[in-house]
Design a protein around this motif. Sequence first.
Motif, PDB file in Angstrom:
ATOM      1  N   PRO A 614      11.187   8.627   6.124  1.00  0.00           N
ATOM      2  CA  PRO A 614      10.781   7.348   5.514  1.00  0.00           C
ATOM      3  C   PRO A 614       9.277   7.323   5.246  1.00  0.00           C
ATOM      4  CG  PRO A 614      12.176   6.996   7.438  1.00  0.00           C
ATOM      5  CD  PRO A 614      11.805   8.447   7.444  1.00  0.00           C
ATOM      6  N   ASP A 615       8.917   6.671   4.173  1.00  0.00           N
ATOM      7  CA  ASP A 615       7.504   6.560   3.806  1.00  0.00           C
ATOM      8  C   ASP A 615       7.092   5.099   3.889  1.00  0.00           C
ATOM      9  OD1 ASP A 615       4.976   6.832   2.877  1.00  0.00           O
ATOM     10  OD2 ASP A 615       5.496   7.595   0.896  1.00  0.00           O
ATOM     11  N   ALA A 616       6.471   4.763   5.012  1.00  0.00           N
ATOM     12  CA  ALA A 616       6.050   3.374   5.199  1.00  0.00           C
ATOM     13  C   ALA A 616       4.857   3.016   4.341  1.00  0.00           C
ATOM     14  CB  ALA A 616       5.718   3.134   6.674  1.00  0.00           C
ATOM     15  N   ASN A 617       4.182   4.013   3.823  1.00  0.00           N
ATOM     16  CA  ASN A 617       2.977   3.760   3.026  1.00  0.00           C
ATOM     17  C   ASN A 617       3.188   4.153   1.567  1.00  0.00           C
ATOM     18  OD1 ASN A 617       1.393   2.955   5.359  1.00  0.00           O
ATOM     19  ND2 ASN A 617       1.353   5.121   5.919  1.00  0.00           N
ATOM     20  N   ALA A 618       4.377   3.930   1.100  1.00  0.00           N
ATOM     21  CA  ALA A 618       4.661   4.280  -0.294  1.00  0.00           C
ATOM     22  C   ALA A 618       3.770   3.490  -1.235  1.00  0.00           C
ATOM     23  CB  ALA A 618       6.125   4.013  -0.608  1.00  0.00           C
ATOM     24  N   ASP A 619       3.480   4.072  -2.346  1.00  0.00           N
ATOM     25  CA  ASP A 619       2.619   3.460  -3.356  1.00  0.00           C
ATOM     26  C   ASP A 619       3.255   2.160  -3.852  1.00  0.00           C
ATOM     27  OD1 ASP A 619       0.897   2.865  -5.378  1.00  0.00           O
ATOM     28  OD2 ASP A 619       1.456   4.547  -6.665  1.00  0.00           O
ATOM     29  N   PRO A 620       2.542   1.026  -3.738  1.00  0.00           N
ATOM     30  CA  PRO A 620       3.106  -0.247  -4.214  1.00  0.00           C
ATOM     31  C   PRO A 620       3.507  -0.201  -5.683  1.00  0.00           C
ATOM     32  CG  PRO A 620       1.158  -0.635  -2.865  1.00  0.00           C
ATOM     33  CD  PRO A 620       1.220   0.831  -3.093  1.00  0.00           C
ATOM     34  N   ALA A 621       2.736   0.514  -6.471  1.00  0.00           N
ATOM     35  CA  ALA A 621       3.082   0.614  -7.893  1.00  0.00           C
ATOM     36  C   ALA A 621       4.408   1.349  -8.077  1.00  0.00           C
ATOM     37  CB  ALA A 621       1.971   1.329  -8.654  1.00  0.00           C
ATOM     38  N   ALA A 622       4.639   2.379  -7.243  1.00  0.00           N
ATOM     39  CA  ALA A 622       5.905   3.115  -7.331  1.00  0.00           C
ATOM     40  C   ALA A 622       7.065   2.231  -6.894  1.00  0.00           C
ATOM     41  CB  ALA A 622       5.835   4.369  -6.473  1.00  0.00           C
ATOM     42  N   ILE A 623       6.841   1.401  -5.874  1.00  0.00           N
ATOM     43  CA  ILE A 623       7.887   0.492  -5.415  1.00  0.00           C
ATOM     44  C   ILE A 623       8.233  -0.506  -6.513  1.00  0.00           C
ATOM     45  CG2 ILE A 623       8.409  -1.357  -3.786  1.00  0.00           C
ATOM     46  CD1 ILE A 623       6.723   0.149  -1.718  1.00  0.00           C
ATOM     47  N   ALA A 624       7.192  -1.095  -7.092  1.00  0.00           N
ATOM     48  CA  ALA A 624       7.431  -2.052  -8.179  1.00  0.00           C
ATOM     49  C   ALA A 624       8.144  -1.381  -9.346  1.00  0.00           C
ATOM     50  CB  ALA A 624       6.103  -2.661  -8.633  1.00  0.00           C
TER      51      ALA A 624
END
Length: 829
Positions: A614-624
């Motif tokens: 799991p990546d708790a620090n995933a890029d917010p832009a990638a999540i969006a």
Amino acid sequence: MTSVLPIHAVLPALLDALRTTANAVLVAPPGAGKTTAVAPALLGEAWCSGEILLLSPRRLAARAAAERMAAQAGEPVGKTFGYATRMDSKRSGATRVTVVTEGIFVARIQDDPELTGISAVLFDEVHERSLDSDFGLALALDAQAGLRPDLRLLAMSATLDGARFSGLMGDAPILESEGRMYPLTLRHLGRASEARIEDSVAAAIKLALREETGGVLAFLPGVAEIERTAERLDGLGAGIVLHRLHGSLDPAAQRAAIAPDPSGARKVVLATSIAETSLTLDGIRVVVDSGLARRPRYDRAAGMTRLVTERASQAAVTQRAGRAARQAPGVAYRLWEEAATAGLPRFDPPEILEADLSALTLDCALWGVADPRSLAWLDPPTEAAVREARARLMALDAIDSDGRPTAHGKAIARLPLAPRLGHMLVRAGAFGMANAAAEVAVLLGERGLGGNDVDLDARRRRWRGERGQRAEGGRKLARRWTTLVPAAPGSTPTPTPTPGEGETAIAIALAFPDRIARRRDASGETWASVGGRGFKLDATSSLARTEWLAVAETQGLASGARILSAAAIDPTTIETLFGDRIETHSTVAFDPATGGVTAKRERRLGALRLSSGPDANADPAAIAGALLDGLRAHGLARLPWSDAAQALRHRAAFAAAHGGADLALDDDALLARADEWLLPLLDGKRRLDAIDSAALTDALRGVIGWDALSAIDRLAPTHFHSPAGSGHAIDYAAEGGPRVDLRPQALFGLAVHPMVGGGRVPLVLSLTSPAGRPIQTTRDLAGFWAGSWADVAREMRGRYPRHPWPDDPASAAATLRTKNADARAREAR
């Protein structure tokens, strides 16, 4: 005393030709004696003051040719006549004729383009069209044109293909010799398609032993078939001795297969194509030909060379049959029908058109030729093959982007190894592992040393304890290669692995980083590689229990090639060696089951995943972006729309259909502009249902804009206001058109039907009883008042007597109160 051979009849003409011209072509079929008679005849010529190099396609043939010439001269090998192969050589300062393998010659002319002290180069068996032979001839012609016009070059062919070589060599004269000395009988036995080749060959050998005299030479495609055939011939009886003949044997065993049996026993020799040319096997009167050959074929898609068993060519089977009639009349048993011979390919395809050209391209770069195709070739290499070779050499840091050799490339080229193995040795030298890498290189080039275990580390350990000429020759060769490793190689990876820890695997990984593989199943049968190819491994192998392998050799189709040699490698070693190539990827994907995203962090080496989590620090832009992608794939229904937002969308759609062309908020329109209105709402969100519904409504209003909202309000008002002063929400999504639910009392006094859509669309009036139960639906209020109202009113008076049900509703006062409530209100006024 030297016996008279067919070639002797043409030698005077050959000598005359080479006195007046630098080049010549000699066509001499099998049995003519060209291999051992031509070079000695040239030694007495005035122009021949130096050494003669005779190129032979195989080490066995090179050694045998030198030994035969020395025997004919009554000298030991290494005096006037010597040889030099990769693992063995015998020559001295007195040597005038040296038989060398084609690869040795290429290395020599690269090191000394002027070929100092060499008077002539004889290319034997050029019809075989090996890559080294073609390349050696191309380099020799280039050197002759620019540096050594006095150098004599003679191409000797066993087939009538001399015209092409003549044109390549400046219209060199062609001289032809008679061939076979004794008659040859061909017998076509055929073979059942379902029969195993070793069964058919063994049966044919037994038949030949019964019906013919003399020794038997049988041609099989490979070592495995030779061993299985030998099993079937166990117990042939007294007076018959069985020999094997292939490149993996010790020189002593090879000599025994070639020479007459000292006890006078009848010989049966099981051989690969190594015995096709340049060899005379004493005592052989019968040839049994399987009609099959095993050849290397480069699979460009897989980036690897694989061995393929296929039908032998017409030229090859002619050469094989000729082995039977070298010393006396002979017979050749062929395991195919006579008519099938015409269907065999005429010649073996030139290796240059099918081989990996990495070594050739690097050698050309060192020669000063950026494009190998600019040299003189019978068949130039293809552009695609050269392009691929350049890409591989650049990946090895052997050439730069302009095709020039780098310092590392020059260090690789100084080693008599293929570029991958040379790269391995130079890089390993920087780790203090040059000896281990050299031993691995020997094992990869010499099948059978240390056994045939897939585990190359186990083979290496066994080889160290082996005795015998071949084993010691291999160790000697490894020591020599170790001394050739430059003291100051090019850039090396840091940190470096520790010597002694998994050296075999480290060496393999350096040479074949794309073949590092990870186990895919519990059995250890299937493996995935860094290069994206799938490999297969015997589940009974000790390596099947390991997690990671450094794979050296494979055989078979690229999608599931069988692992022939490999070594277990530790993942920490992989990290150390290739840390600069390991890439970390964060993958964010939409999960339709939850309406949210899953974020994973992966570390990959090529096509292989090293680790993930799991990546708790995933890029917010990638999540969006993933949420947007999920919405586009699964629809806007996944959003938490409020009733107000849904109503606005329905009103906009109605308004767009009735005069407001740009007012639609349909799915396609909204998705096309999702980056504008929805993306800001996704900030900090990991699920679509986490979006605030009120914010969604505001975002829709923002998409529409003030002017458009005004138009929607005009064409599709939110409410209908009745004469009674009540407001009723209009349902624009209702079946049948915009609809309002209300009691008829609210409409008393209204003679004209209410409209929307700019006065063009009648509202659907769903009239209800005081209890909210539907009693009538109408799109024509005036018609309703004048028509069915009387029946409705008559029925309703009995049910709801407290409410007004006038006979003339169009003239009555609108009210939502009971009759008593209306009376009290009037009194109060």
